[in-house]
Motif scaffolding. Sequence first.
Motif, mmCIF file in Angstrom:
data_model
loop_
_atom_site.group_PDB
_atom_site.id
_atom_site.type_symbol
_atom_site.label_atom_id
_atom_site.label_comp_id
_atom_site.label_asym_id
_atom_site.label_seq_id
_atom_site.Cartn_x
_atom_site.Cartn_y
_atom_site.Cartn_z
ATOM 1 N N ILE A 292 38.049 28.351 31.426
ATOM 2 C CA ILE A 292 38.559 29.643 31.898
ATOM 3 C C ILE A 292 39.648 30.156 30.962
ATOM 4 C CG2 ILE A 292 39.742 30.817 33.787
ATOM 5 C CD1 ILE A 292 38.380 28.812 35.697
ATOM 6 N N VAL A 293 40.575 29.290 30.607
ATOM 7 C CA VAL A 293 41.685 29.691 29.732
ATOM 8 C C VAL A 293 41.163 30.080 28.355
ATOM 9 C CG1 VAL A 293 43.797 28.899 28.612
ATOM 10 C CG2 VAL A 293 43.388 28.340 31.002
ATOM 11 N N LEU A 294 40.262 29.278 27.798
ATOM 12 C CA LEU A 294 39.708 29.592 26.479
ATOM 13 C C LEU A 294 38.894 30.883 26.504
ATOM 14 C CD1 LEU A 294 38.688 26.053 25.189
ATOM 15 C CD2 LEU A 294 40.574 27.487 24.398
ATOM 16 N N ALA A 295 38.211 31.153 27.609
ATOM 17 C CA ALA A 295 37.455 32.402 27.726
ATOM 18 C C ALA A 295 38.393 33.605 27.722
ATOM 19 C CB ALA A 295 36.613 32.386 28.997
ATOM 20 N N GLN A 296 39.531 33.468 28.383
ATOM 21 C CA GLN A 296 40.507 34.569 28.391
ATOM 22 C C GLN A 296 41.051 34.819 26.984
ATOM 23 O OE1 GLN A 296 43.091 32.941 31.384
ATOM 24 N NE2 GLN A 296 42.308 34.340 32.919
ATOM 25 N N TRP A 297 41.371 33.734 26.260
ATOM 26 C CA TRP A 297 41.861 33.905 24.887
ATOM 27 C C TRP A 297 40.765 34.478 23.994
ATOM 28 C CZ3 TRP A 297 46.562 34.631 23.747
ATOM 29 C CH2 TRP A 297 47.583 33.976 24.424
ATOM 30 N N PHE B 269 50.366 33.097 31.987
ATOM 31 C CA PHE B 269 49.499 33.770 32.951
ATOM 32 C C PHE B 269 48.085 33.185 32.896
ATOM 33 C CE2 PHE B 269 46.465 37.103 34.049
ATOM 34 C CZ PHE B 269 46.895 37.405 35.337
ATOM 35 N N PHE B 270 47.566 32.997 31.687
ATOM 36 C CA PHE B 270 46.218 32.454 31.553
ATOM 37 C C PHE B 270 46.127 31.037 32.101
ATOM 38 C CE2 PHE B 270 44.993 35.288 27.691
ATOM 39 C CZ PHE B 270 44.933 36.383 28.529
ATOM 40 N N SER B 271 47.181 30.237 31.912
ATOM 41 C CA SER B 271 47.138 28.861 32.418
ATOM 42 C C SER B 271 47.234 28.815 33.945
ATOM 43 C CB SER B 271 48.252 28.029 31.791
ATOM 44 O OG SER B 271 49.514 28.503 32.187
ATOM 45 N N MET B 272 47.801 29.845 34.558
ATOM 46 C CA MET B 272 47.869 29.922 36.021
ATOM 47 C C MET B 272 46.565 30.404 36.642
ATOM 48 S SD MET B 272 51.302 31.572 37.569
ATOM 49 C CE MET B 272 51.621 32.638 36.201
ATOM 50 N N MET B 273 45.822 31.176 35.900
ATOM 51 C CA MET B 273 44.633 31.847 36.423
ATOM 52 C C MET B 273 43.641 30.912 37.116
ATOM 53 S SD MET B 273 43.205 34.778 36.635
ATOM 54 C CE MET B 273 41.624 35.573 36.711
ATOM 55 N N PRO B 274 43.287 29.751 36.553
ATOM 56 C CA PRO B 274 42.316 28.883 37.242
ATOM 57 C C PRO B 274 42.809 28.373 38.599
ATOM 58 C CG PRO B 274 42.581 28.196 34.959
ATOM 59 C CD PRO B 274 43.625 29.220 35.236
ATOM 60 N N GLN B 275 44.107 28.289 38.782
ATOM 61 C CA GLN B 275 44.639 27.829 40.062
ATOM 62 C C GLN B 275 44.630 28.963 41.083
ATOM 63 O OE1 GLN B 275 48.454 26.525 38.783
ATOM 64 N NE2 GLN B 275 47.697 24.588 37.990
ATOM 65 N N VAL B 276 44.874 30.180 40.615
ATOM 66 C CA VAL B 276 44.938 31.328 41.518
ATOM 67 C C VAL B 276 43.536 31.783 41.920
ATOM 68 C CG1 VAL B 276 45.718 33.720 41.720
ATOM 69 C CG2 VAL B 276 47.151 32.054 40.556
ATOM 70 N N VAL B 277 42.651 31.862 40.937
ATOM 71 C CA VAL B 277 41.281 32.309 41.189
ATOM 72 C C VAL B 277 40.313 31.264 40.639
ATOM 73 C CG1 VAL B 277 39.616 34.174 40.863
ATOM 74 C CG2 VAL B 277 42.042 34.694 40.914
ATOM 75 N N PRO B 278 40.043 30.211 41.416
ATOM 76 C CA PRO B 278 39.092 29.203 40.932
ATOM 77 C C PRO B 278 37.685 29.804 40.887
ATOM 78 C CG PRO B 278 39.815 28.683 43.162
ATOM 79 C CD PRO B 278 40.585 29.887 42.718
ATOM 80 N N ILE B 279 37.018 29.620 39.778
ATOM 81 C CA ILE B 279 35.676 30.181 39.599
ATOM 82 C C ILE B 279 34.652 29.081 39.851
ATOM 83 C CG2 ILE B 279 34.105 31.260 37.947
ATOM 84 C CD1 ILE B 279 36.569 32.462 36.597
ATOM 85 N N ARG B 280 33.698 29.391 40.711
ATOM 86 C CA ARG B 280 32.645 28.436 41.051
ATOM 87 C C ARG B 280 31.307 28.960 40.539
ATOM 88 N NH1 ARG B 280 34.143 24.620 44.860
ATOM 89 N NH2 ARG B 280 36.116 25.060 45.890
ATOM 90 N N ILE B 281 30.592 28.073 39.896
ATOM 91 C CA ILE B 281 29.237 28.394 39.456
ATOM 92 C C ILE B 281 28.302 27.353 40.054
ATOM 93 C CG2 ILE B 281 27.697 28.587 37.466
ATOM 94 C CD1 ILE B 281 30.061 29.574 35.848
ATOM 95 N N LYS B 282 27.375 27.805 40.874
ATOM 96 C CA LYS B 282 26.435 26.944 41.601
ATOM 97 C C LYS B 282 27.174 25.889 42.415
ATOM 98 C CE LYS B 282 22.692 27.621 38.356
ATOM 99 N NZ LYS B 282 21.736 27.005 37.441
ATOM 100 N N GLY B 283 28.272 26.291 43.049
ATOM 101 C CA GLY B 283 29.017 25.402 43.923
ATOM 102 C C GLY B 283 30.005 24.475 43.241
ATOM 103 N N LYS B 284 30.018 24.443 41.909
ATOM 104 C CA LYS B 284 30.944 23.580 41.186
ATOM 105 C C LYS B 284 32.042 24.413 40.555
ATOM 106 C CE LYS B 284 27.709 19.918 39.946
ATOM 107 N NZ LYS B 284 27.162 19.150 38.833
ATOM 108 N N LYS B 285 33.262 23.867 40.608
ATOM 109 C CA LYS B 285 34.376 24.562 39.967
ATOM 110 C C LYS B 285 34.229 24.505 38.463
ATOM 111 C CE LYS B 285 38.265 24.194 43.163
ATOM 112 N NZ LYS B 285 39.594 23.629 43.353
ATOM 113 N N LEU B 286 34.482 25.643 37.842
ATOM 114 C CA LEU B 286 34.463 25.710 36.383
ATOM 115 C C LEU B 286 35.730 25.041 35.853
ATOM 116 C CD1 LEU B 286 32.612 26.927 34.224
ATOM 117 C CD2 LEU B 286 34.026 28.962 34.276
#
Length: 127
Positions: A108-113, A86-103
């Motif tokens: 993302i996965v390490l933050a979830q863990w 689930f955590f490895s899928m998360m960045p593909q499902v909900v891409p997080i952008r900070i100042k216009g750049k994808k994280l």
Amino acid sequence: MSNRKPYVREMTRTWWKDSSFYRFYMLREATVLPLIFFTICLTFGLGCLVKGPEAWQGWLNFMANPIVIILNILALAGSLFHAQTFFSMMPQVVPIRIKGKKLDKKIIVLAQWAVVAVITAIVLALV
């Protein structure tokens, strides 16, 4: 009206065994089976806790059974496997952008863990 018969593709009960993607998917979904056992055990444990010390001790004795311990270890492994997928899928499902750049996906996965580790530490500190 047409006399043509529609094409109906045969589907066997083992259709999912033909593709590694579907085998992995079925394995991931099968992780719920040991979790059901774990949930039922916890529910009965809460019931025994309410009934009194004798019932609680009986539940503790049941939980000390080697078969129950193995099933609980399987439930933990299934839960961690399910969380990892689930955590490895998360960045593909909900891409997080900070100042216009994808994280980065790894961040993302390490933050979830990390959140899981913090919550685990809090729970262990309370117990």
